[in-house]
Design a protein around this motif. Structure first.
Motif, PDB file in Angstrom:
ATOM      1  N   ILE A   1      46.262  50.483  39.648  1.00 42.85           N
ATOM      2  CA  ILE A   1      46.677  50.650  41.044  1.00 42.85           C
ATOM      3  C   ILE A   1      45.476  50.976  41.925  1.00 42.85           C
ATOM      4  O   ILE A   1      45.321  50.430  43.026  1.00 42.85           O
ATOM      5  CB  ILE A   1      47.755  51.749  41.145  1.00 42.85           C
ATOM      6  CG1 ILE A   1      49.047  51.301  40.457  1.00 42.85           C
ATOM      7  CG2 ILE A   1      48.028  52.106  42.604  1.00 42.85           C
ATOM      8  CD1 ILE A   1      50.116  52.373  40.391  1.00 42.85           C
ATOM      9  N   ASP A   2      44.612  51.864  41.446  1.00 44.80           N
ATOM     10  CA  ASP A   2      43.421  52.240  42.221  1.00 44.80           C
ATOM     11  C   ASP A   2      42.511  51.031  42.443  1.00 44.80           C
ATOM     12  O   ASP A   2      41.953  50.859  43.541  1.00 44.80           O
ATOM     13  CB  ASP A   2      42.652  53.344  41.490  1.00 44.80           C
ATOM     14  CG  ASP A   2      43.373  54.673  41.524  1.00 44.80           C
ATOM     15  OD1 ASP A   2      44.253  54.840  42.389  1.00 44.80           O
ATOM     16  OD2 ASP A   2      43.063  55.542  40.686  1.00 44.80           O
ATOM     17  N   ILE A   3      42.341  50.209  41.416  1.00 44.80           N
ATOM     18  CA  ILE A   3      41.486  49.027  41.550  1.00 44.80           C
ATOM     19  C   ILE A   3      42.056  48.082  42.605  1.00 44.80           C
ATOM     20  O   ILE A   3      41.319  47.544  43.444  1.00 44.80           O
ATOM     21  CB  ILE A   3      41.340  48.308  40.194  1.00 44.80           C
ATOM     22  CG1 ILE A   3      40.522  49.157  39.226  1.00 44.80           C
ATOM     23  CG2 ILE A   3      40.674  46.940  40.373  1.00 44.80           C
ATOM     24  CD1 ILE A   3      40.460  48.603  37.816  1.00 44.80           C
ATOM     25  N   CYS A   4      43.374  47.874  42.561  1.00 47.45           N
ATOM     26  CA  CYS A   4      44.009  46.985  43.547  1.00 47.45           C
ATOM     27  C   CYS A   4      43.777  47.496  44.965  1.00 47.45           C
ATOM     28  O   CYS A   4      43.501  46.711  45.879  1.00 47.45           O
ATOM     29  CB  CYS A   4      45.506  46.875  43.268  1.00 47.45           C
ATOM     30  SG  CYS A   4      45.930  45.957  41.772  1.00 47.45           S
ATOM     31  N   ARG A   5      43.877  48.808  45.147  1.00 45.16           N
ATOM     32  CA  ARG A   5      43.673  49.384  46.478  1.00 45.16           C
ATOM     33  C   ARG A   5      42.221  49.236  46.929  1.00 45.16           C
ATOM     34  O   ARG A   5      41.947  48.934  48.092  1.00 45.16           O
ATOM     35  CB  ARG A   5      44.089  50.851  46.468  1.00 45.16           C
ATOM     36  CG  ARG A   5      45.603  51.061  46.454  1.00 45.16           C
ATOM     37  CD  ARG A   5      45.974  52.502  46.281  1.00 45.16           C
ATOM     38  NE  ARG A   5      47.419  52.710  46.429  1.00 45.16           N
ATOM     39  CZ  ARG A   5      48.074  53.747  45.947  1.00 45.16           C
ATOM     40  NH1 ARG A   5      47.415  54.685  45.280  1.00 45.16           N
ATOM     41  NH2 ARG A   5      49.378  53.865  46.113  1.00 45.16           N
ATOM     42  N   LYS A   6      41.283  49.446  46.007  1.00 50.39           N
ATOM     43  CA  LYS A   6      39.864  49.356  46.363  1.00 50.39           C
ATOM     44  C   LYS A   6      39.437  47.917  46.630  1.00 50.39           C
ATOM     45  O   LYS A   6      38.490  47.683  47.385  1.00 50.39           O
ATOM     46  CB  LYS A   6      39.023  49.970  45.248  1.00 50.39           C
ATOM     47  CG  LYS A   6      39.166  51.486  45.157  1.00 50.39           C
ATOM     48  CD  LYS A   6      38.347  52.063  44.012  1.00 50.39           C
ATOM     49  CE  LYS A   6      38.511  53.584  43.955  1.00 50.39           C
ATOM     50  NZ  LYS A   6      37.768  54.191  42.827  1.00 50.39           N
ATOM     51  N   LEU A   7      40.123  46.966  46.021  1.00 48.18           N
ATOM     52  CA  LEU A   7      39.793  45.564  46.282  1.00 48.18           C
ATOM     53  C   LEU A   7      40.205  45.141  47.686  1.00 48.18           C
ATOM     54  O   LEU A   7      39.720  44.142  48.205  1.00 48.18           O
ATOM     55  CB  LEU A   7      40.480  44.663  45.246  1.00 48.18           C
ATOM     56  CG  LEU A   7      39.906  44.684  43.829  1.00 48.18           C
ATOM     57  CD1 LEU A   7      40.771  43.854  42.886  1.00 48.18           C
ATOM     58  CD2 LEU A   7      38.469  44.165  43.818  1.00 48.18           C
ATOM     59  N   GLY A   8      41.132  45.899  48.280  1.00 46.18           N
ATOM     60  CA  GLY A   8      41.549  45.601  49.646  1.00 46.18           C
ATOM     61  C   GLY A   8      42.423  44.375  49.766  1.00 46.18           C
ATOM     62  O   GLY A   8      42.535  43.784  50.847  1.00 46.18           O
TER      63      GLY A   8
END
Length: 247
Positions: free
Chosen positions: A81-88
């Protein structure tokens, strides 16, 4: 592999697809996304949580109990989830689903305002009722996902005594049809044929006298709308005659 996952996750997920094979292939195989991996980790976490504490799972040089494995998988979901958010990348139904499953893993009685915020941002709460309605894999997935989010919002509110984050007054999304997964994932012509039968409607369940997973989902959705009215009465406060103050 991480580079491929990041590249795929940055691309906009195509929400409205009629063909089940195209829909599944858009986030599986060579199109695998971080959201897809997160969803897989949620199922592994739930499966591990059902094992006995005496069962051990060797992982490399370490040994874990089922509960420890479940926590490890839950952490992996959080990282996805964090990766998806950081990818924008733009939010999508896959992201809502993995957030929903993660919320259930973290606690059975803790709400998640971010989950509801993303759900409403994507407009899953205000899908219009069309006549005649021709269901597709994507349209039914949206209905099913919203029914789950709406129901858990009412369950959390009932346990905690907090006002629900979603109110029925702002919801127009119909409940999913009582259509078997096999039909939903099969030939579209067959899906439309079943959807046109007199027994299938937004108000009917137990079609074909079969208790399906979506049947239970629909029943919980119906009870959630009743629960919403009860919460309005139990948690609400009447401040005089509202109509009179507007005259």
């Amino acid at each position: 592999m991480a580079s491929i996952l990041c590249s795929n996750s940055k691309a906009r997920f195509v929400e409205d697809q009629d063909d089940p094979e195209e829909y599944m292939s858009s986030f599986c195989g060579t199109q695998m996304r971080w959201e897809s991996l997160g969803i897989l980790f949620t199922y592994w976490a739930f499966s591990a949580s059902l094992t006995r504490d005496t069962d051990i799972h060797p992982v490399g040089q370490n040994v874990f109990t089922g509960r420890q494995m479940s926590r490890q998988f839950t952490n992996c979901v959080s990282k996805c989830i964090d990766i998806c958010r950081k990818l924008g990348a733009p939010p999508n139904t896959l992201f809502v689903y993995v957030c929903f499953r993660h919320m259930l893993l973290e606690s059975n009685v803790s709400g998640d305002a971010k989950l509801v915020a993303i759900t409403t941002f994507l407009g899953l709460h205000c899908i219009p009722r069309t006549t005649p309605y021709e269901p597709s894999i994507s349209s039914e997935i949206k209905r099913r996902l919203f029914a789950c989010v709406y129901n858990i919002d009412k369950v959390v509110s009932s346990f905690t005594g907090r006002p629900p984050l979603l109110n029925a007054r702002h919801v127009s999304t119909p409940l999913p049809l009582d259509i078997d997964d096999e039909v939903l994932l099969g030939d579209r012509a067959r899906l439309l044929e079943v959807a046109r039968t007199p027994e299938i409607s937004d108000e009917r369940h137990f079609y074909d006298n079969k208790l399906k997973s979506v049947t239970i989902m629909r029943a919980r959705g119906m009870m959630a709308f009743i629960r919403n009215d009860i919460l309005d009465i139990s948690l609400g406060q009447i401040h005089g005659d509202v109509a009179a103050s507007l005259r």
